[in-house]
Design a protein around this motif. Structure first.
Motif, mmCIF file in Angstrom:
data_model
loop_
_atom_site.group_PDB
_atom_site.id
_atom_site.type_symbol
_atom_site.label_atom_id
_atom_site.label_comp_id
_atom_site.label_asym_id
_atom_site.label_seq_id
_atom_site.Cartn_x
_atom_site.Cartn_y
_atom_site.Cartn_z
ATOM 1 N N PRO A 172 64.776 29.181 89.477
ATOM 2 C CA PRO A 172 64.297 28.213 90.469
ATOM 3 C C PRO A 172 62.893 28.526 90.979
ATOM 4 O O PRO A 172 62.210 27.638 91.487
ATOM 5 C CB PRO A 172 65.335 28.289 91.593
ATOM 6 C CG PRO A 172 66.091 29.550 91.365
ATOM 7 C CD PRO A 172 65.977 29.879 89.909
ATOM 8 N N GLY A 173 62.448 29.755 90.811
ATOM 9 C CA GLY A 173 61.089 30.125 91.206
ATOM 10 C C GLY A 173 60.052 29.748 90.168
ATOM 11 O O GLY A 173 58.879 30.099 90.303
ATOM 12 N N GLY A 174 60.469 29.055 89.113
ATOM 13 C CA GLY A 174 59.540 28.567 88.098
ATOM 14 C C GLY A 174 59.042 29.637 87.150
ATOM 15 O O GLY A 174 59.689 30.661 86.914
ATOM 16 N N LYS A 175 57.874 29.391 86.616
ATOM 17 C CA LYS A 175 57.316 30.240 85.571
ATOM 18 C C LYS A 175 57.100 31.671 86.043
ATOM 19 O O LYS A 175 57.318 32.618 85.288
ATOM 20 C CB LYS A 175 56.006 29.646 85.060
ATOM 21 C CG LYS A 175 55.438 30.393 83.866
ATOM 22 C CD LYS A 175 54.185 29.721 83.337
ATOM 23 C CE LYS A 175 53.608 30.493 82.162
ATOM 24 N NZ LYS A 175 52.357 29.893 81.682
ATOM 25 N N LEU B 155 65.779 25.449 82.660
ATOM 26 C CA LEU B 155 64.778 26.421 83.060
ATOM 27 C C LEU B 155 64.777 26.575 84.583
ATOM 28 O O LEU B 155 64.850 27.682 85.099
ATOM 29 C CB LEU B 155 63.396 25.985 82.566
ATOM 30 C CG LEU B 155 62.357 27.081 82.733
ATOM 31 C CD1 LEU B 155 61.627 27.308 81.423
ATOM 32 C CD2 LEU B 155 61.386 26.711 83.816
ATOM 33 N N TYR B 156 64.749 25.478 85.295
ATOM 34 C CA TYR B 156 64.729 25.563 86.761
ATOM 35 C C TYR B 156 66.102 25.869 87.339
ATOM 36 O O TYR B 156 66.205 26.365 88.447
ATOM 37 C CB TYR B 156 64.116 24.294 87.365
ATOM 38 C CG TYR B 156 62.622 24.276 87.165
ATOM 39 C CD1 TYR B 156 61.790 25.068 87.959
ATOM 40 C CD2 TYR B 156 62.039 23.523 86.147
ATOM 41 C CE1 TYR B 156 60.418 25.094 87.757
ATOM 42 C CE2 TYR B 156 60.670 23.542 85.945
ATOM 43 C CZ TYR B 156 59.869 24.325 86.749
ATOM 44 O OH TYR B 156 58.510 24.361 86.543
ATOM 45 N N LYS C 93 57.382 24.043 78.550
ATOM 46 C CA LYS C 93 57.998 23.207 77.515
ATOM 47 C C LYS C 93 58.126 23.996 76.205
ATOM 48 O O LYS C 93 59.126 23.911 75.513
ATOM 49 C CB LYS C 93 57.189 21.938 77.317
ATOM 50 C CG LYS C 93 57.928 20.872 76.569
ATOM 51 C CD LYS C 93 57.393 19.518 77.011
ATOM 52 C CE LYS C 93 58.261 18.404 76.614
ATOM 53 N NZ LYS C 93 59.460 18.227 77.370
ATOM 54 N N GLN C 94 57.125 24.779 75.917
ATOM 55 C CA GLN C 94 57.144 25.624 74.727
ATOM 56 C C GLN C 94 58.285 26.643 74.816
ATOM 57 O O GLN C 94 58.970 26.909 73.831
ATOM 58 C CB GLN C 94 55.790 26.321 74.615
ATOM 59 C CG GLN C 94 55.547 27.031 73.329
ATOM 60 C CD GLN C 94 54.161 27.641 73.287
ATOM 61 O OE1 GLN C 94 53.539 27.920 74.324
ATOM 62 N NE2 GLN C 94 53.670 27.868 72.086
ATOM 63 N N ILE C 95 58.494 27.199 76.009
ATOM 64 C CA ILE C 95 59.564 28.176 76.205
ATOM 65 C C ILE C 95 60.927 27.525 76.001
ATOM 66 O O ILE C 95 61.783 28.086 75.310
ATOM 67 C CB ILE C 95 59.461 28.823 77.608
ATOM 68 C CG1 ILE C 95 58.215 29.720 77.685
ATOM 69 C CG2 ILE C 95 60.718 29.625 77.934
ATOM 70 C CD1 ILE C 95 57.860 30.181 79.087
ATOM 71 N N THR C 96 61.137 26.360 76.590
ATOM 72 C CA THR C 96 62.450 25.714 76.439
ATOM 73 C C THR C 96 62.693 25.313 74.990
ATOM 74 O O THR C 96 63.807 25.444 74.491
ATOM 75 C CB THR C 96 62.603 24.491 77.374
ATOM 76 O OG1 THR C 96 61.546 23.565 77.136
ATOM 77 C CG2 THR C 96 62.614 24.913 78.827
ATOM 78 N N ALA D 218 58.456 37.274 85.490
ATOM 79 C CA ALA D 218 58.842 38.593 86.011
ATOM 80 C C ALA D 218 60.144 39.067 85.383
ATOM 81 O O ALA D 218 60.283 40.243 85.021
ATOM 82 C CB ALA D 218 58.969 38.540 87.533
ATOM 83 N N GLU D 219 61.101 38.161 85.226
ATOM 84 C CA GLU D 219 62.372 38.552 84.618
ATOM 85 C C GLU D 219 62.232 38.820 83.123
ATOM 86 O O GLU D 219 62.886 39.707 82.580
ATOM 87 C CB GLU D 219 63.438 37.498 84.910
ATOM 88 C CG GLU D 219 63.842 37.483 86.377
ATOM 89 C CD GLU D 219 65.070 36.641 86.657
ATOM 90 O OE1 GLU D 219 65.994 36.616 85.809
ATOM 91 O OE2 GLU D 219 65.105 36.019 87.734
ATOM 92 N N ALA D 220 61.369 38.071 82.445
ATOM 93 C CA ALA D 220 61.136 38.319 81.015
ATOM 94 C C ALA D 220 60.459 39.670 80.809
ATOM 95 O O ALA D 220 60.768 40.399 79.856
ATOM 96 C CB ALA D 220 60.294 37.195 80.413
#
Length: 193
Positions: free
Chosen positions: A46-49, A41-42, A28-31, A54-56
């Protein structure tokens, strides 16, 4: 617009992870920080946090790798001064951020290396790319490739350790001392030394 939202989520994640770690950062903080609706976000991750993390990490790693490359591109013949300048960027970032702006990869790596294989792998890939960029810069200054690779590992390990010590102590002394010692070591390795 969709790519813009995805980019904002990646950048917000990278910043929050750098400042407060992976576990300390909520979705929620990220969004909210990314100015994105919750459902996006999803949609994008789709793989969640863990996928977002990993992408960040990869996103942050690529930005810093470009900074390494820009540093060495302007090095000319004084690669050692450019390395000192790189250390100084971290001194400035830590002091100006109130000790919150550490290495975006190390902050997460220390936290997840034993608990998340995808995140550990993402961090390892970034560190390897940084070592390679650093080694290319040293080789470009005339240091033999194999030795440049060893020195890149040493310099990166010293740099990361100095950031951890400086951030923890709220004092950039460790970064300043390490910058001097790394610079002295590298200068001694240059062909004209």
């Amino acid at each position: 617009m969709a790519n813009d939202t995805r980019q904002r989520l990646l950048e917000a994640s990278a910043q929050l992870f750098r400042e407060q770690g992976y576990a300390g950062t909520g979705l929620k903080q990220i969004t909210t920080a990314g100015g994105a609706p919750w459902g996006s976000l999803y949609h994008f991750f789709p793989g969640g946090k863990e996928q977002l993390g990993a992408e960040a990490i990869a996103h942050s790693g690529a930005r810093y790798e470009r900074l390494f490359e820009l540093t060495f591109a302007r090095a000319g013949e004084d690669v050692v001064q450019c390395v000192r300048d790189f250390f100084q960027l971290s001194v400035d970032a830590l002091e100006q951020s109130g000790w919150a702006d550490g290495c975006p990869i190390a902050t997460v790596a220390m936290e997840v290396a034993s608990t998340s294989e995808p995140l550990r792998h993402a961090c390892a890939e970034v560190f390897a790319s940084w070592e390679a960029a650093f080694a290319r810069g040293l080789a470009g200054a005339g240091i033999p490739r194999e030795r440049a690779a060893e020195l890149a590992t040493y310099a990166l390990a010293a740099f990361e350790g100095a950031i951890v010590l400086s951030r923890t102590a709220h004092d950039t002394r460790a970064l300043r001392i390490t910058a001097d010692l790394v610079a002295t070591t590298l200068r001694a390795e240059l062909p004209d030394a």
